[in-house]
Design a protein around this motif. Structure first.
Motif, mmCIF file in Angstrom:
data_model
loop_
_atom_site.group_PDB
_atom_site.id
_atom_site.type_symbol
_atom_site.label_atom_id
_atom_site.label_comp_id
_atom_site.label_asym_id
_atom_site.label_seq_id
_atom_site.Cartn_x
_atom_site.Cartn_y
_atom_site.Cartn_z
ATOM 1 N N SER A 1 6.773 5.214 0.472
ATOM 2 C CA SER A 1 6.792 6.675 0.436
ATOM 3 C C SER A 1 5.784 7.279 1.402
ATOM 4 O O SER A 1 5.810 8.492 1.643
ATOM 5 C CB SER A 1 6.495 7.155 -0.994
ATOM 6 O OG SER A 1 5.248 6.645 -1.436
ATOM 7 N N LEU A 2 4.861 6.480 1.938
ATOM 8 C CA LEU A 2 3.909 6.975 2.937
ATOM 9 C C LEU A 2 4.519 7.042 4.339
ATOM 10 O O LEU A 2 3.867 7.541 5.256
ATOM 11 C CB LEU A 2 2.669 6.069 2.967
ATOM 12 C CG LEU A 2 1.798 6.050 1.721
ATOM 13 C CD1 LEU A 2 0.646 5.068 1.898
ATOM 14 C CD2 LEU A 2 1.273 7.445 1.412
ATOM 15 N N SER B 1 7.437 11.500 6.799
ATOM 16 C CA SER B 1 8.547 11.418 5.855
ATOM 17 C C SER B 1 8.617 10.024 5.255
ATOM 18 O O SER B 1 8.152 9.041 5.848
ATOM 19 C CB SER B 1 9.875 11.736 6.564
ATOM 20 O OG SER B 1 9.850 13.034 7.116
ATOM 21 N N GLU B 2 9.222 9.951 4.081
ATOM 22 C CA GLU B 2 9.378 8.675 3.411
ATOM 23 C C GLU B 2 10.457 7.827 4.090
ATOM 24 O O GLU B 2 11.431 8.357 4.630
ATOM 25 C CB GLU B 2 9.751 8.891 1.939
ATOM 26 C CG GLU B 2 8.715 9.657 1.146
ATOM 27 C CD GLU B 2 9.105 9.789 -0.313
ATOM 28 O OE1 GLU B 2 10.078 9.108 -0.720
ATOM 29 O OE2 GLU B 2 8.453 10.563 -1.040
ATOM 30 N N ASP C 1 0.853 -1.189 0.000
ATOM 31 C CA ASP C 1 0.000 0.000 0.000
ATOM 32 C C ASP C 1 0.886 1.235 0.000
ATOM 33 O O ASP C 1 1.572 1.527 0.978
ATOM 34 C CB ASP C 1 -0.903 -0.015 1.226
ATOM 35 C CG ASP C 1 -1.893 1.147 1.229
ATOM 36 O OD1 ASP C 1 -2.008 1.807 0.178
ATOM 37 O OD2 ASP C 1 -2.522 1.383 2.277
ATOM 38 N N VAL C 2 0.870 1.963 -1.139
ATOM 39 C CA VAL C 2 1.682 3.176 -1.257
ATOM 40 C C VAL C 2 0.827 4.390 -1.613
ATOM 41 O O VAL C 2 1.373 5.469 -1.870
ATOM 42 C CB VAL C 2 2.774 2.996 -2.332
ATOM 43 C CG1 VAL C 2 3.752 1.925 -1.922
ATOM 44 C CG2 VAL C 2 2.152 2.693 -3.686
ATOM 45 N N GLY C 3 -0.495 4.272 -1.614
ATOM 46 C CA GLY C 3 -1.352 5.380 -2.016
ATOM 47 C C GLY C 3 -1.493 5.433 -3.518
ATOM 48 O O GLY C 3 -0.869 4.679 -4.276
ATOM 49 N N GLY D 1 3.109 7.033 -5.677
ATOM 50 C CA GLY D 1 3.734 6.388 -4.542
ATOM 51 C C GLY D 1 4.745 5.348 -4.985
ATOM 52 O O GLY D 1 4.765 4.906 -6.146
ATOM 53 N N SER D 2 5.589 4.928 -4.054
ATOM 54 C CA SER D 2 6.647 3.996 -4.409
ATOM 55 C C SER D 2 7.045 3.183 -3.197
ATOM 56 O O SER D 2 6.816 3.575 -2.046
ATOM 57 C CB SER D 2 7.862 4.732 -4.975
ATOM 58 O OG SER D 2 8.422 5.583 -3.986
#
Length: 730
Positions: free
Chosen positions: A223-224, A252-253, A182-184, A203-204
């Protein structure tokens, strides 16, 4: 070699001192000019051609510790160094820049490389073996040895709106079903199938880590700011860890992940330069560490030793790095240990296991190599660094500097003991039964903590021996001080005064040393007993300053205006013993005085007025020495002291009779005659030379009969006075 920092833990720069690339013609000219430079000729070149034309991207050390592979640009290429030969083995060019790579074998022969153009290349000893392409750009590359899968976290989302971690199974040679993370969505908020699969804000999955030495759990940082844990056996999500939110920058990522060897601890680094330590049993971080510059964390390395005995005695340390600095700190409390800040930006940091060597890939032409002696020994392929560091160590007694002149050979928290020393410490029964003793040559390496405990147990009176040793050193120092040369005072004026002060200080120091030895060597207790307590507000110095070392009296021995004139009247008046001309005559004894008086009286009695010619023919008598300290009669009269004041006068009379023509030679005969001649109406004592003092009051202008009958004894110069009073005849 030079020291990179000035902290308590020195870091030596082995390679990469001149990181900025220079023009080729300037390098050639500079090398020609430095041929006669001794420092340039004696430089340490650790690895031949350990550099790239522009920059390096990643560097790895093989498991067997014999090879180093690094990638860089430009042109994109791969370098492989043979560490046993300290030279470049070969170089290989690629089509695009390498993002990162992993070594698949224990040496360099098998490797997998992630390229920036979405290609994954497999290289062998013969060259490029196979290359394949992934749907989206990869961010990281890890290798799962248990399942023989290469895991590639990527950017963007799939058709279901989830980020992906591609699984390339090297055993079957094909891609397996990806891990969905799940990265958005494309806008970091939208999720589901309707979101775009790519974009600038997509996202990544940034990084991945595997707990290889324990439960083999997979961790992926997004990245979330979350970390997802996956079980590779069931290929299901095991849990999600949400990192704490920053009050200023928000979430922060996650840019770096690393599992501890035990598998129960996880270190995360984010894009704001913060490192958090987590216990997997709790979602709250147990420690937070700020890198200091605010850049994204690139590498996190647990500096764990592969040897279990060494890992038990060594303090746990963590290495974290961003593009500006490398920091090593304590994993228990986050206390700073040491740091390295090169002149160029860093891309990757590699630690040679069980050693103190760090290799970096950076933006400069030369790759860096740093050596930290207190972190570990030098690798076996550059063991000569230990001897060089030992010679460069500033403190010769530093046990971490590998100095053999210290009390014992301490080697990375281990102490080398021979078989005889093990028997003295009662540790010989541990040989062959435990891993706490590591055999080496003619002895064993023993953990430092174990050695300290065994020494205290075997010798509980160690403090007493240390005290006796300190006393013996003070006695030896005192014996050396007894044989002294003639110390010359280095002064310009008043040299005699300075030498006198130095002699007095030496005598005081000898007396103090003697008291110290009588007290048993406890000079602190002696000072506490003898010295008075300082007053309120008074600063108590460690050692009392003498006159020569006191700056207040410095001009007394340097300025000619303060020179003491020993020929002056003032100096002779203050110091009469230093001038021979002003010394008082030595007093005579009673026998010498009696002989002198008898000789003068016999010469006076034997002479008459008729024998003037004989007296003239006799040799002249030697004049008695003049006593300058007495006040003469003429000077006394001139000063007005001869005038008698009105009122009662003090008259001094002597009990001694006038000298007879013949005198007795002994005291007994003289005393007997004094008793016979004593008048009946006067009471006198029998002590020779005693005087009686009477006071006779008189009226003004009228002389008493006693004063009228007195005659002037000054006229009887040829007669000897019985009194030694010099003021009697005035």
């Amino acid at each position: 070699m030079k020291i990179s920092n000035d902290s308590a833990v020195p870091v030596y720069t082995i390679a990469g001192a001149e990181a900025r690339p220079l023009p080729e013609w300037l390098v050639r000219r500079r090398k020609r000019s430095l041929k006669q430079d001794a420092a340039f000729a004696q430089r340490v070149e650790l690895l031949q051609d350990f550099e790239f034309e522009e920059a390096s991207q990643c560097v790895r050390v093989s498991e067997d510790g014999e090879w180093v592979m690094s990638t860089g640009t430009y042109k994109p290429q791969i370098h492989v160094h043979n560490l046993s030969q300290l030279a470049l083995s070969f170089e290989r060019h690629t089509n695009t820049i390498n993002e990162t790579f992993q070594l698949l074998s224990s040496d360099w022969t098998k490797s997998i490389h992630l390229q920036t153009d979405r290609f994954v290349e497999l290289h062998t000893a013969g060259g490029l073996h196979y290359r394949t392409r992934i749907p989206r750009y990869g961010r990281d590359l890890v290798y799962d040895r248990h399942s023989a899968e290469a895991l590639i976290p990527a950017v963007g989302v799939n058709a279901g709106g989830s980020g992906e971690v591609y699984r390339l199974n090297l055993e079957v040679g094909r891609f397996m079903k990806s891990y969905e993370i799940d990265v958005g969505g494309d806008d970091m908020a939208t999720t589901g199938a309707g979101s775009l699969q790519g974009g600038i804000n997509a996202g990544s999955v940034n990084t991945a880590s595997i707990a290889e030495d324990s439960h083999n759990l997979l961790a992926f940082g997004t990245s979330l700011g979350t970390v997802e844990f996956w079980d590779p056996r069931s290929r299901n999500r095991a849990g999600i860890l949400s990192a704490p939110t920053d009050a200023f920058e928000g979430r922060s990522e996650i840019s770096a992940l690393q599992f501890h060897r035990s598998g129960l601890e996880l270190a995360t680094g984010n894009s704001s330069g913060l490192v958090h330590l987590y216990d997997l049993r709790s979602p709250v971080p147990i420690l937070k560490k700020d890198q200091g510059y605010g850049y994204a964390i690139k590498n996190i390395v647990y500096l764990n030793s592969s040897a279990s005995t060494r890992a038990q005695t060594a303090e746990p340390k963590i290495l974290t790095s961003d593009k500006r600095i490398i920091k090593i700190w304590d994993a228990r409390d986050g206390k700073h240990w040491t740091s390295v800040e090169p002149a160029v930006d860093l891309n990757h940091v590699e630690w040679c296991k069980d050693t103190g060597m760090l290799l970096t890939a950076n933006e400069g032409k030369q790759q860096h190599a740093f050596f930290i002696p207190q972190l570990g020994p030098a690798p076996k392929w550059c063991a000569f660094l230990d001897n060089i560091v030992e010679e460069m160590a500033e403190d010769p007694n530093d046990p971490n500097a590998f100095n053999k002149n210290s009390g014992g050979d301490v080697y990375d928290n281990f102490k080398f003991l021979t078989m005889e020393q093990l028997r003295q410490l009662n540790l010989d029964h541990l040989i062959g039964t435990t891993s706490l003793l590591r055999p080496y040559m003619h002895g064993y390496f023993v953990a430092q903590k174990l050695y300290e405990e065994a020494r205290l147990i075997s010798n509980p009176d160690l403090w007493q021996e240390q005290r006796q040793k300190s006393i013996a050193e003070k006695v030896a120092k005192e014996r050396e001080s007894r044989i002294r040369g003639n110390k010359k005072a280095t002064v310009k004026v008043n040299r005699k005064l300075a030498e006198k002060i130095m002699e007095r200080e030496e005598k005081a120091e000898r007396r103090r040393a003697k008291r110290v030895l009588e007290k048993g060597g406890d000079d602190d207790m002696l000072d506490a007993d003898t010295e008075p307590a300082p007053a309120v507000g008074e600063v108590e110095d460690d050692k009392p300053k003498g006159v020569l070392s006191d700056p207040r009296f410095a001009r007394l021995f340097q300025d000619e205006d303060f020179e003491v004139d020993e020929a002056s009247h003032e100096f002779n008046a203050i110091n009469p013993s230093t001038n021979a001309s002003t010394r008082l005559p030595k007093g005579l004894t009673a026998v010498e005085q009696e002989e002198l008086d008898s000789a003068q009286e016999s010469s006076d009695d034997g002479s008459s007025d008729d024998d003037g010619q004989e007296r003239a023919q006799r040799p002249a008598k030697k004049a008695a020495p003049v006593d300058n300290t007495r006040i003469s009669t003429s000077s006394y009269k001139k000063s007005g002291h001869n005038k008698r004041p009105p009122g009662p006068q003090m008259v001094v009379s002597s009990s001694a009779r006038r000298a007879e023509p013949t005198r007795d030679r002994t005291f007994g005969s003289r005393m007997s005659k004094l008793k016979e001649r004593r008048p009946a109406n006067k009471s006198t004592t029998t002590v020779v030379g005693e005087r009686e003092i009477t006071f006779a009051p008189e009226r003004k202008g009228k002389q008493s009969e006693t004063q009228a009958q007195r005659h002037d004894r000054r006229k009887d110069k040829d007669r000897r006075s019985a009194s030694n009073n010099a003021f009697r005849g005035m």
